[in-house]
Design an enzyme around this catalytic site. Structure first.
Site, mmCIF file in Angstrom:
data_model
loop_
_atom_site.group_PDB
_atom_site.id
_atom_site.type_symbol
_atom_site.label_atom_id
_atom_site.label_comp_id
_atom_site.label_asym_id
_atom_site.label_seq_id
_atom_site.Cartn_x
_atom_site.Cartn_y
_atom_site.Cartn_z
ATOM 1 N N CYS A 1 -2.351 0.104 15.041
ATOM 2 C CA CYS A 1 -3.265 0.315 13.802
ATOM 3 C C CYS A 1 -4.418 -0.663 13.945
ATOM 4 O O CYS A 1 -4.185 -1.815 13.546
ATOM 5 C CB CYS A 1 -2.505 0.576 12.521
ATOM 6 S SG CYS A 1 -3.808 1.185 11.117
ATOM 7 N N CYS B 1 -0.165 6.640 7.489
ATOM 8 C CA CYS B 1 -1.594 6.234 7.575
ATOM 9 C C CYS B 1 -2.686 7.260 7.892
ATOM 10 O O CYS B 1 -2.378 7.979 8.765
ATOM 11 C CB CYS B 1 -1.629 4.848 8.397
ATOM 12 S SG CYS B 1 -3.255 4.290 8.634
ATOM 13 N N CYS C 1 -4.339 5.635 11.431
ATOM 14 C CA CYS C 1 -4.043 5.571 12.808
ATOM 15 C C CYS C 1 -2.908 6.909 13.227
ATOM 16 O O CYS C 1 -2.376 7.084 14.391
ATOM 17 C CB CYS C 1 -3.197 4.513 13.129
ATOM 18 S SG CYS C 1 -1.622 4.093 12.228
ATOM 19 N N TYR D 1 17.720 16.128 42.475
ATOM 20 C CA TYR D 1 16.443 16.690 41.933
ATOM 21 C C TYR D 1 16.376 17.317 40.663
ATOM 22 O O TYR D 1 15.458 17.316 39.910
ATOM 23 C CB TYR D 1 15.770 17.784 43.013
ATOM 24 C CG TYR D 1 14.476 18.215 42.804
ATOM 25 C CD1 TYR D 1 13.328 17.386 43.453
ATOM 26 C CD2 TYR D 1 14.147 19.311 42.447
ATOM 27 C CE1 TYR D 1 12.049 17.728 43.332
ATOM 28 C CE2 TYR D 1 12.735 19.993 42.441
ATOM 29 C CZ TYR D 1 11.658 19.031 42.600
ATOM 30 O OH TYR D 1 10.449 19.585 42.557
ATOM 31 N N THR E 1 0.776 -1.341 -0.043
ATOM 32 C CA THR E 1 -0.157 0.034 -0.028
ATOM 33 C C THR E 1 0.756 1.219 0.054
ATOM 34 O O THR E 1 0.346 2.213 -0.362
ATOM 35 C CB THR E 1 -1.048 -0.105 1.306
ATOM 36 O OG1 THR E 1 -0.094 -0.125 2.371
ATOM 37 C CG2 THR E 1 -1.855 -1.210 1.286
ATOM 38 N N ARG F 1 4.152 6.749 3.206
ATOM 39 C CA ARG F 1 3.461 7.854 3.741
ATOM 40 C C ARG F 1 2.520 7.387 4.947
ATOM 41 O O ARG F 1 2.243 6.058 5.163
ATOM 42 C CB ARG F 1 2.531 8.522 2.478
ATOM 43 C CG ARG F 1 1.436 7.442 2.100
ATOM 44 C CD ARG F 1 0.384 8.093 0.948
ATOM 45 N NE ARG F 1 -0.580 7.417 0.573
ATOM 46 C CZ ARG F 1 -0.543 6.402 -0.240
ATOM 47 N NH1 ARG F 1 0.560 5.923 -1.018
ATOM 48 N NH2 ARG F 1 -1.655 5.709 -0.431
ATOM 49 N N TRP G 1 21.017 16.769 47.295
ATOM 50 C CA TRP G 1 19.401 16.586 47.203
ATOM 51 C C TRP G 1 19.146 17.429 45.836
ATOM 52 O O TRP G 1 18.299 16.969 44.919
ATOM 53 C CB TRP G 1 18.671 17.059 48.398
ATOM 54 C CG TRP G 1 17.437 17.088 48.149
ATOM 55 C CD1 TRP G 1 16.591 16.088 48.580
ATOM 56 C CD2 TRP G 1 16.483 18.130 47.565
ATOM 57 N NE1 TRP G 1 15.397 16.368 48.089
ATOM 58 C CE2 TRP G 1 15.099 17.607 47.708
ATOM 59 C CE3 TRP G 1 16.906 19.428 47.097
ATOM 60 C CZ2 TRP G 1 14.006 18.327 47.280
ATOM 61 C CZ3 TRP G 1 15.665 20.218 46.736
ATOM 62 C CH2 TRP G 1 14.428 19.517 46.579
ATOM 63 N N ASP H 1 15.768 12.713 51.213
ATOM 64 C CA ASP H 1 14.859 13.383 51.099
ATOM 65 C C ASP H 1 13.744 12.768 52.322
ATOM 66 O O ASP H 1 13.695 11.708 52.692
ATOM 67 C CB ASP H 1 13.936 13.189 49.852
ATOM 68 C CG ASP H 1 12.833 14.260 49.666
ATOM 69 O OD1 ASP H 1 12.725 15.330 49.467
ATOM 70 O OD2 ASP H 1 11.810 13.666 50.145
#
Length: 525
Positions: free
Chosen positions: A37, A64, A67, A428, A29, A62, A424, A444
């Protein structure tokens, strides 16, 4: 998923876990799809696989129309990997190639253009130009179908250098002209106004919106952030400082299966790609909850908590420099106190928006504007002000780089070298600003409390790799749940036996004796 036969089995099962991890190209296709899909599964002999949409497009396929494989979540692999390819993919997603070209991308990574191209083709099947081109095509489709911007203006806003290039790319990727693509879309969202772009932000698997929106709501800084609405239908809104201007992002909690509703108001539509990627990082929408649950839900210590909430995310940030500043403000204080300090900083030094947007009035101040500022408006120790100035000076002069795709090890090393920045803060920043999925903040307070409540031990964290950042959020949730639960009623005190007052002694003879004030004491009969 390094074996084509395993990939084909995932396609037969329409397994959404692999959307964005690889793409299915059907030779009969000429289209490429996401693994989930809903179309009829093609024959194995007619199927090829590519690791990126750009590689599928470069091979002549290309997208779809059913989907929409160009709109899948990004691969979580780039969040986990910290090598040059992973860093390059994050930078390309942020629009570095569109703004600085391939030479700029290569310079950021410390490679030659030839080395960079060879590595990307070897890993994802497409070079930096093809990857950026696929991203431009997706941005163009979004602008065409959700805004009323003139088609010629869309071309340059999406990052194309010419109308001809724009037309050829859209026709090749979507098998439609730009005009046909616009006619097939829903059109501008009602009430979006000029520059308003309505989006659906795709995510993979379950998303614990209560955890993510709650985390952001507790830390929302007035002026630049707000959370409106009630739990279950909340919207998070914030201002964005972007490469070509500014913007306002709004993300809703009440989405659909696999997506969150969003709206972007941009002063310059060229910032669409950067704004989308930054919001995605904030909500950690490219995470792989299946891989996280597979590791954490089976753990003997953390398993029950992780199985109960499989969609926990590790929120990032839209602005790494801002996050670093806020991390320093939050040193050795509560979340509420850190939020108050950040609000004072924004109110005093934030850049005002041209016009307020609801409760949003300012942009967070730039690092360069804070580097030499006395910051007397912030009620905190002078040592922390000095640490904040040192951090912002390093960010301003390029000595510390926290941009998407920055080297995590180097950034942490440079952070720890700054006076007043401890483990710490560095951890973070690494977790939220650099998107590291494997950080554990052992010092912590909330982590220690969560470890105690869940019956874990610090040594258990070794088993949670490479998803310790997600384990950390489970520990925080446990600690927050304990603190928000109603306190037990106070124990009833046993009543003390009542004792009668001792009767006043009567004087045997003579006049009444004075008390301490000199007044006579009158004896009762």
């Amino acid at each position: 998923m390094n074996d084509d036969e395993a990939r084909y089995e995932a396609v037969r099962a329409r397994d959404a876990r692999f959307d964005g991890v690889f793409f299915t190209c059907v030779t009969s296709t000429g289209i490429y799809c996401r693994p989930s899909c809903p179309a009829t599964t093609p024959k194995r002999a007619n199927v090829r696989f590519h690791r990126s949409a750009a590689a599928a497009q470069a091979d002549g396929f290309r997208a779809c129309r059913r989907c929409r494989p160009d709109a899948v979540p990004g691969s979580a692999e780039w969040n986990a990997r910290a090598d040059s390819v992973g860093r390059a993919m994050l930078m390309i997603a942020d629009g570095v190639v569109d703004r600085e070209g391939v030479p700029g991308l290569a310079a950021r990574l410390g490679y030659s253009e030839r080395q960079l191209r060879r590595q990307l083709i070897g890993e994802v099947g497409a070079g930096p130009v093809a990857l950026a081109r696929a991203q431009r095509a997706h941005a163009a489709r979004t602008l065409l179908q959700t805004t009323g911007i003139d088609i010629a203006a869309v071309a340059f806003a999406a990052g194309f250098s010419s109308i001809r290039q724009f037309n050829e790319t859209v026709r090749q990727v979507y098998d439609r002209t730009p005009g046909q693509l616009r006619a097939a879309g829903p059109g501008p969202a009602p009430g979006a106004g000029d520059g308003g772009i309505a989006l659906r932000l795709a995510h993979r698997g379950t998303l614990d919106t209560d955890q993510v929106f709650g985390f952001l709501a507790r830390r929302a800084v007035p002026g630049i952030e707000e959370v409106v609405g009630e739990p279950g239908s909340r919207a998070y809104r914030r201002t964005l400082r972007l490469p070509h201007g500014h913007g306002v992002a709004e993300v809703g909690e009440a989405g659909g299966a696999g997506w969150l509703p969003a709206r972007l108001a941009l002063s310059d539509p060229r910032d669409l790609t950067a704004a989308v990627q930054r919001v995605r990082r904030l909500f950690d929408l490219d995470a792989d909850p299946y891989a996280v649950s597979e590791r954490l839900a089976g753990d003997p210590a953390l398993g029950a908590a992780a199985a109960a909430r499989p969609g926990v995310r590790s929120p990032g940030t839209t602005d790494p420099d801002e996050l670093a500043v806020r991390a320093v403000l939050g040193q050795q204080v509560t979340v509420t106190a850190a939020r108050k300090l950040a609000a004072d900083l924004v109110a005093d030094r934030g850049e005002p928006l041209p016009a307020p947007d609801g409760g949003l009035t300012r942009l967070f101040p730039r690092a360069a504007d804070l580097a030499d500022a006395p910051l007397r408006e912030l009620r905190m120790p002078e040592s922390r002000r000095a640490a904040l100035r040192a951090l912002t000076a390093a960010l301003a002069d390029g000595g510390l780089v926290l941009d998407p795709g920055a080297d995590r090890e180097e950034a942490e090393h440079r952070l720890l070298a700054l006076r007043g920045i401890g483990p710490w803060t560095a951890g973070y920043v690494r977790m939220r600003a650099l998107g590291d999925p494997d950080v554990m903040l052992t010092g912590d307070t909330g982590v220690r409390q969560g470890v105690r409540l869940l019956g874990c031990a610090q040594d258990d964290a070794v088993r949670w790799r490479p998803w310790r950042s997600y384990a950390l959020h489970h520990l925080w949730l446990a600690a927050a749940g304990a603190s928000s639960s109603p306190a037990p009623p106070p124990r009833a005190r046993r009543p003390r036996p009542r004792t009668l007052p001792r009767p006043a002694a009567r004087p045997a003879t003579g006049p009444p004796s004075p008390d301490r004030t000199g007044s006579p004491v009158i004896a009762k009969p």
